[in-house]
Design an enzyme around this catalytic site. Structure first.
Site, PDB file in Angstrom:
ATOM      1  N   ARG A  87       0.854  -1.190   0.000  1.00  0.00           N
ATOM      2  CA  ARG A  87       0.000   0.000   0.000  1.00  0.00           C
ATOM      3  C   ARG A  87       0.891   1.241   0.000  1.00  0.00           C
ATOM      4  NH1 ARG A  87      -2.265   3.099   4.635  1.00  0.00           N
ATOM      5  NH2 ARG A  87      -4.059   4.232   3.837  1.00  0.00           N
ATOM      6  N   HIS A 131      -2.807  10.949   0.768  1.00  0.00           N
ATOM      7  CA  HIS A 131      -2.295  10.718   2.125  1.00  0.00           C
ATOM      8  C   HIS A 131      -1.676  12.041   2.595  1.00  0.00           C
ATOM      9  CE1 HIS A 131      -0.909   7.317   4.993  1.00  0.00           C
ATOM     10  NE2 HIS A 131      -0.623   8.453   5.589  1.00  0.00           N
ATOM     11  N   GLU A 176      -7.403   8.450   6.123  1.00  0.00           N
ATOM     12  CA  GLU A 176      -7.679   9.129   7.385  1.00  0.00           C
ATOM     13  C   GLU A 176      -8.138  10.578   7.221  1.00  0.00           C
ATOM     14  OE1 GLU A 176      -4.561   8.712  10.259  1.00  0.00           O
ATOM     15  OE2 GLU A 176      -4.517   6.547  10.110  1.00  0.00           O
ATOM     16  N   ASN A 305      -7.426   1.930   9.896  1.00  0.00           N
ATOM     17  CA  ASN A 305      -6.101   2.095  10.513  1.00  0.00           C
ATOM     18  C   ASN A 305      -6.289   2.127  12.015  1.00  0.00           C
ATOM     19  OD1 ASN A 305      -5.233   2.399   7.906  1.00  0.00           O
ATOM     20  ND2 ASN A 305      -4.679   4.556   8.095  1.00  0.00           N
ATOM     21  N   TYR A 307      -4.248   1.998  15.914  1.00  0.00           N
ATOM     22  CA  TYR A 307      -3.038   1.991  16.745  1.00  0.00           C
ATOM     23  C   TYR A 307      -3.354   1.775  18.225  1.00  0.00           C
ATOM     24  CZ  TYR A 307      -0.645   3.299  12.536  1.00  0.00           C
ATOM     25  OH  TYR A 307      -0.151   3.272  11.264  1.00  0.00           O
ATOM     26  N   GLU A 375      -3.590  -0.109   8.168  1.00  0.00           N
ATOM     27  CA  GLU A 375      -2.398   0.292   8.936  1.00  0.00           C
ATOM     28  C   GLU A 375      -2.500  -0.261  10.343  1.00  0.00           C
ATOM     29  OE1 GLU A 375      -1.358   4.473   9.232  1.00  0.00           O
ATOM     30  OE2 GLU A 375      -1.718   4.767   7.092  1.00  0.00           O
TER      31      GLU A 375
HETATM   32  C1  FCB Z   1      -1.376   7.255  10.726  1.00  0.00           C
HETATM   33  C2  FCB Z   1      -0.923   7.778   9.388  1.00  0.00           C
HETATM   34  C3  FCB Z   1       0.403   7.236   8.933  1.00  0.00           C
HETATM   35  C4  FCB Z   1       1.389   7.099  10.077  1.00  0.00           C
HETATM   36  C5  FCB Z   1       0.763   6.418  11.254  1.00  0.00           C
HETATM   37  C6  FCB Z   1       1.695   6.230  12.420  1.00  0.00           C
HETATM   38  O1  FCB Z   1      -2.283   8.139  11.290  1.00  0.00           O
HETATM   39  O2  FCB Z   1      -1.877   7.464   8.399  1.00  0.00           O
HETATM   40  O3  FCB Z   1       0.879   8.050   7.906  1.00  0.00           O
HETATM   41  O4  FCB Z   1       1.959   8.304  10.372  1.00  0.00           O
HETATM   42  O5  FCB Z   1      -0.368   7.102  11.678  1.00  0.00           O
END
Ligand code: FCB
Length: 471
Positions: A87, A131, A176, A305, A307, A375
């Site tokens: 990607r 992006h 995002e 995405n 985290y 992500e």
């Molecule tokens: C996301 C972004 C990516 C990267 C990660 C850690 O929000 O899409 O570009 O910076 O965080």
């Protein structure tokens, strides 16, 4: 790389479905460098990173991981790891320097070569059209709070579709848009660095409109086999307590963080509670008749995405949302409680359950829609030891926990088709510059030398086995 070990006792205990897509992800501004080559003009991130105090250490993406010049080697790295999908994002100012008019062929040529190289390596190209690197000229004309930017984006989409349409399997319109709108125009932590709640809400709607317009263009121009998608950073939200007030705080943040995109894109409507919550800030008159029909063009999949999760309360405890807040006023009386447990170098809590919670929510809310984890990954303070090795056991643990969560979601009936690890390479981590390393391949930015980290070897092994061995 590690060969497949076919002995039954070492076969994957958490096996993923056949055909599962094992990818890595990057973004143009974070890795390409070559900021002034081939007619490329500045994007909002070039301008922002040059503004004193905005990016840690004054870092910029001028050189980044020099991927533009090292692309064949980087693709070879991925081939060696055995990834099935890659990607990447297309840099708008590289392809259409002023954000209007004809394409810069030299810019498009880079992506033509990248796609050729990927296909020759047996890797499926997954292209993201935006992006975060808006051409600065379009920001000067008003940026995402202006409706015209959405029209410019659909025009740019046609240029890229014309060049790569026959060979790119999956197309993601936006990455995002929440960050683009609320960090870019709301609290100003990201480019272009504006701090206006109404501008953030207008930007969010124009992102939706740009996504819908681009989806139409792609549907018209691409072969029927092409997959058209959108990537959202949905917020995994938990109330601090079960009190009605804390649950209402979750509702507010869910509206301005998640449903502001999910409802228009998948249901063709604005969330009514969001319109009420933001009434002091805007009357939403920038949403015109017919817009929501464009925004809700059918999609083939949704990218998520993820985290870390957020714990939300009705204020009083926890830290109030930072000022200026990214939440456009909808967060009045809301506080974010610090999560317990370990954190990554970004300070983000490690909590894989949040990914499971999001995926099962989407199974229930959008039945039948295939999902991709576009992500997931973690920054740690990695370094090459004197023997040239990069040992990153925390990253391996993070990835294993999150892949297990994806596996559990699949077992519970969620249609997850793939996982894209963020990121292939250490890169320019936006406002944190080069201080945060997310790569499974270490980059020494002075020499541009690449070193495969332990986590990359581990990921190659997961791919070769088709899953995880139980810890
Ligand atoms: C996301 C972004 C990516 C990267 C990660 C850690 O929000 O899409 O570009 O910076 O965080």
């Amino acid at each position: 790389m590690t060969a497949v070990d076919a002995r039954p006792e070492t076969m994957a205990a958490l096996r993923f479905p056949a055909g599962f897509r094992w990818g890595t992800a990057t973004a143009a501004y974070q890795i390409e460098g070559a900021a002034a080559e081939g007619g490329r003009t500045p994007s909002i991130w070039d301008t922002f990173s040059r503004t004193p105090g905005k990016v840690r250490n004054g870092d910029t993406g001028d050189i980044a991981a020099d991927h533009l010049h090292r692309m064949p080697d980087d693709v070879a790295l991925m081939r060696d790891l055995g990834v099935t999908d890659y990607r990447f994002s297309v840099s708008w100012p590289r392809v259409q320097p002023t954000g209007r008019g004809p394409a810069a062929e030299r810019g498009l040529d880079f992506y033509r070569r990248l796609v050729d190289e990927l296909l020759a390596a047996g890797i499926r190209p997954v292209a993201t059209l935006y992006h975060w690197d808006l051409p600065q000229e379009l920001e000067d004309a008003g940026g995402w709070p202006e409706r015209d930017t959405a029209h410019r984006f659909t025009e740019y989409t046609a240029l890229v579709a014309g060049a790569l349409g026959d060979r790119v399997a999956t197309w993601t319109t936006l990455n995002e848009p929440w960050c683009g709108a609320f960090l870019g125009y709301g609290n100003g932590v990201h480019a272009p660095g504006r701090t206006s709640h109404p501008a953030a809400l207008r930007a969010a709607h124009h992102f939706n409109l740009a996504h819908g317009g681009a989806t139409r263009v792609l549907r018209d121009r691409l072969p029927s086999t092409a997959e058209i998608s959108l990537t959202l950073n949905l917020h995994a939200l938990r109330p601090l307590t079960d009190s009605p007030a804390d649950r209402d705080a979750v509702r507010r943040i869910d509206a301005v963080g998640n449903r502001i995109f999910l409802d228009p894109v998948f249901h063709g409507r604005l969330p009514e509670d969001l319109v009420e919550d933001t009434a002091p800030v805007t009357d939403w008159s920038f949403v015109r008749d017919g817009d929501l029909e464009i925004v809700s063009a059918p999609l083939d999949s949704l990218g998520i995405n993820y985290y870390s999760p957020s714990v939300v309360s009705a204020g009083g405890s926890g830290s109030p949302s930072p000022s200026p807040s990214p939440w456009a006023g909808a967060e009045e009386r809301v506080a974010f409680a610090p999560a317990a447990g370990p954190r990554t170098a970004m300070g983000w809590p490690v909590d894989a359950d949040g990914l499971y919670e999001l995926l099962t929510r989407l199974r229930d809310e959008l039945p039948g829609l295939p999902l991709l984890v576009t992500e997931n990954g973690a920054a740690y303070d990695d370094y090459a030891d004197p023997s040239g090795q990069v040992h990153d056991p925390e990253r391996v643990a993070y990835l294993a926990a999150h892949l297990s969560a994806v596996h559990r979601a699949i077992e519970d009936g969620v249609d997850v088709r793939g996982y894209f690890l963020w990121s292939l390479l250490d890169n320019f981590e936006w406002a944190q510059g080069y201080s945060k390393r997310f790569g499974i391949v270490h980059v020494d930015f002075a020499s541009q030398r690449r070193t495969v980290k332990d986590s990359a070897r581990w990921y190659a092994d997961v791919i070769a086995r088709g899953g995880l061995t139980r810890p």
